[in-house]
Design a protein around this motif. Structure first.
Motif, PDB file in Angstrom:
ATOM      1  N   UNK A 187      62.972  18.106  52.324  1.00  0.00           N
ATOM      2  CA  UNK A 187      62.085  17.472  53.303  1.00  0.00           C
ATOM      3  C   UNK A 187      60.956  16.711  52.613  1.00  0.00           C
ATOM      4  N   UNK A 188      60.347  17.331  51.609  1.00  0.00           N
ATOM      5  CA  UNK A 188      59.201  16.720  50.948  1.00  0.00           C
ATOM      6  C   UNK A 188      59.616  15.651  49.932  1.00  0.00           C
ATOM      7  N   UNK A 189      60.910  15.511  49.695  1.00  0.00           N
ATOM      8  CA  UNK A 189      61.408  14.466  48.805  1.00  0.00           C
ATOM      9  C   UNK A 189      61.659  13.159  49.554  1.00  0.00           C
ATOM     10  N   UNK A 190      61.613  13.195  50.882  1.00  0.00           N
ATOM     11  CA  UNK A 190      61.936  12.026  51.705  1.00  0.00           C
ATOM     12  C   UNK A 190      60.691  11.594  52.473  1.00  0.00           C
ATOM     13  N   UNK A 191      60.272  10.362  52.288  1.00  0.00           N
ATOM     14  CA  UNK A 191      59.117   9.832  53.021  1.00  0.00           C
ATOM     15  C   UNK A 191      59.380   9.862  54.511  1.00  0.00           C
ATOM     16  N   UNK A 192      58.337  10.235  55.272  1.00  0.00           N
ATOM     17  CA  UNK A 192      58.439  10.218  56.730  1.00  0.00           C
ATOM     18  C   UNK A 192      59.040  11.464  57.345  1.00  0.00           C
ATOM     19  N   UNK A 193      59.491  12.427  56.525  1.00  0.00           N
ATOM     20  CA  UNK A 193      60.063  13.646  57.100  1.00  0.00           C
ATOM     21  C   UNK A 193      58.950  14.541  57.641  1.00  0.00           C
ATOM     22  N   UNK A 194      59.327  15.450  58.530  1.00  0.00           N
ATOM     23  CA  UNK A 194      58.344  16.339  59.150  1.00  0.00           C
ATOM     24  C   UNK A 194      57.873  17.383  58.137  1.00  0.00           C
ATOM     25  N   UNK A 195      56.564  17.444  57.957  1.00  0.00           N
ATOM     26  CA  UNK A 195      55.975  18.323  56.944  1.00  0.00           C
ATOM     27  C   UNK A 195      54.841  19.141  57.543  1.00  0.00           C
ATOM     28  N   UNK A 196      54.570  20.270  56.912  1.00  0.00           N
ATOM     29  CA  UNK A 196      53.448  21.142  57.261  1.00  0.00           C
ATOM     30  C   UNK A 196      53.539  21.654  58.690  1.00  0.00           C
ATOM     31  N   UNK A 197      54.743  22.010  59.120  1.00  0.00           N
ATOM     32  CA  UNK A 197      54.920  22.579  60.453  1.00  0.00           C
ATOM     33  C   UNK A 197      54.718  24.097  60.374  1.00  0.00           C
ATOM     34  N   UNK A 198      54.405  24.706  61.509  1.00  0.00           N
ATOM     35  CA  UNK A 198      54.178  26.155  61.552  1.00  0.00           C
ATOM     36  C   UNK A 198      55.404  26.936  61.088  1.00  0.00           C
ATOM     37  N   UNK A 199      56.608  26.484  61.483  1.00  0.00           N
ATOM     38  CA  UNK A 199      57.809  27.239  61.123  1.00  0.00           C
ATOM     39  C   UNK A 199      58.171  27.121  59.636  1.00  0.00           C
ATOM     40  N   UNK A 200      57.522  26.231  58.897  1.00  0.00           N
ATOM     41  CA  UNK A 200      57.751  26.133  57.458  1.00  0.00           C
ATOM     42  C   UNK A 200      56.949  27.180  56.675  1.00  0.00           C
ATOM     43  N   UNK A 201      55.998  27.855  57.323  1.00  0.00           N
ATOM     44  CA  UNK A 201      55.278  28.946  56.682  1.00  0.00           C
ATOM     45  C   UNK A 201      54.022  28.552  55.928  1.00  0.00           C
ATOM     46  N   UNK A 202      53.295  27.545  56.386  1.00  0.00           N
ATOM     47  CA  UNK A 202      52.098  27.087  55.691  1.00  0.00           C
ATOM     48  C   UNK A 202      50.864  27.887  56.073  1.00  0.00           C
ATOM     49  N   UNK A 203      50.007  28.078  55.098  1.00  0.00           N
ATOM     50  CA  UNK A 203      48.664  28.626  55.277  1.00  0.00           C
ATOM     51  C   UNK A 203      47.731  27.688  54.528  1.00  0.00           C
ATOM     52  N   UNK A 204      46.434  27.928  54.637  1.00  0.00           N
ATOM     53  CA  UNK A 204      45.465  27.156  53.858  1.00  0.00           C
ATOM     54  C   UNK A 204      44.600  28.128  53.078  1.00  0.00           C
ATOM     55  N   UNK A 205      44.437  27.857  51.796  1.00  0.00           N
ATOM     56  CA  UNK A 205      43.574  28.697  50.968  1.00  0.00           C
ATOM     57  C   UNK A 205      42.123  28.477  51.368  1.00  0.00           C
ATOM     58  N   UNK A 206      41.249  29.390  50.966  1.00  0.00           N
ATOM     59  CA  UNK A 206      39.823  29.234  51.248  1.00  0.00           C
ATOM     60  C   UNK A 206      39.284  27.931  50.663  1.00  0.00           C
ATOM     61  N   UNK A 207      39.913  27.454  49.593  1.00  0.00           N
ATOM     62  CA  UNK A 207      39.499  26.209  48.947  1.00  0.00           C
ATOM     63  C   UNK A 207      40.099  24.981  49.633  1.00  0.00           C
TER      64      UNK A 207
END
Length: 177
Positions: free
Chosen positions: A95-115
């Motif tokens: 997904x992240x190798x192809x421009x325009x693909x859906x990224x950073x969705x909830x079902x992909x398991x993303x969190x954000x660090x304190x930084x």
């Protein structure tokens, strides 16, 4: 195809960019996902160019093809994460190798660090980095980054990129550490 006097296939020669692409297409490389937070939102890209540089200071290197889009966001960020991926992450690497693909969705398991950096849960390791040096080479940029810290998770079978395909390698978790 031509042959040598002993009957073996004669070497095929290529020039310039075609030679480089062909040579590295058949050279397996580890897969990483580099992510950063920008004022416009999170950005990320798949990279097969990440390599260890040294330990004093702790540093790694990678290259990006152009300084726009996700690559530009990473190059402009104060810090970013270099996730070293394994076989559990082939789909997200694609997904992240192809421009325009859906990224950073909830079902992909993303969190954000304190930084602030986007962090992919369930990766073997995510290295928090900041750029020490960058060098433009034509339309590419080579980055040397200082490793500021690491977030370690569980391990799984290694994954490499070879001949335009992600491959899982044999793995024995008893060989760890």
């Amino acid at each position: 195809m031509s042959f040598t006097q002993d009957g073996s296939p004669a070497p095929v020669e290529f020039d310039g960019a075609d030679a480089l692409k062909r040579a590295f297409r058949e050279h397996p490389a580890g897969i990483s996902l580099i992510t950063a937070q920008t004022p416009e939102g999170p950005v990320g890209l798949t990279a097969s160019s990440v390599a260890s540089v040294g330990i004093d200071p702790p540093a790694l290197s990678f290259s990006v093809t152009r300084a726009t889009g996700s690559a530009g966001g990473i190059l402009g960020a104060d810090s970013y994460l270099v996730h070293l991926l394994d076989n559990r992450h082939a789909d997200i690497a694609q997904l992240f190798a192809v421009s325009g693909s859906e990224r950073f969705t909830d079902d992909q398991g993303w969190e954000y660090l304190e930084t602030g950096e986007p962090f992919l849960r369930d990766t073997r390791v995510a290295l928090r980095c900041r750029t020490l040096h960058s060098l433009g080479v034509g339309s590419s940029v080579i980055v040397v980054a200082e490793v500021l810290g690491a977030h370690f998770g569980s391990s799984s079978a290694p994954m490499v990129y070879h001949d335009r395909v992600f491959h899982s390698l044999p793995w024995n978790e008893n060989n760890l550490g």
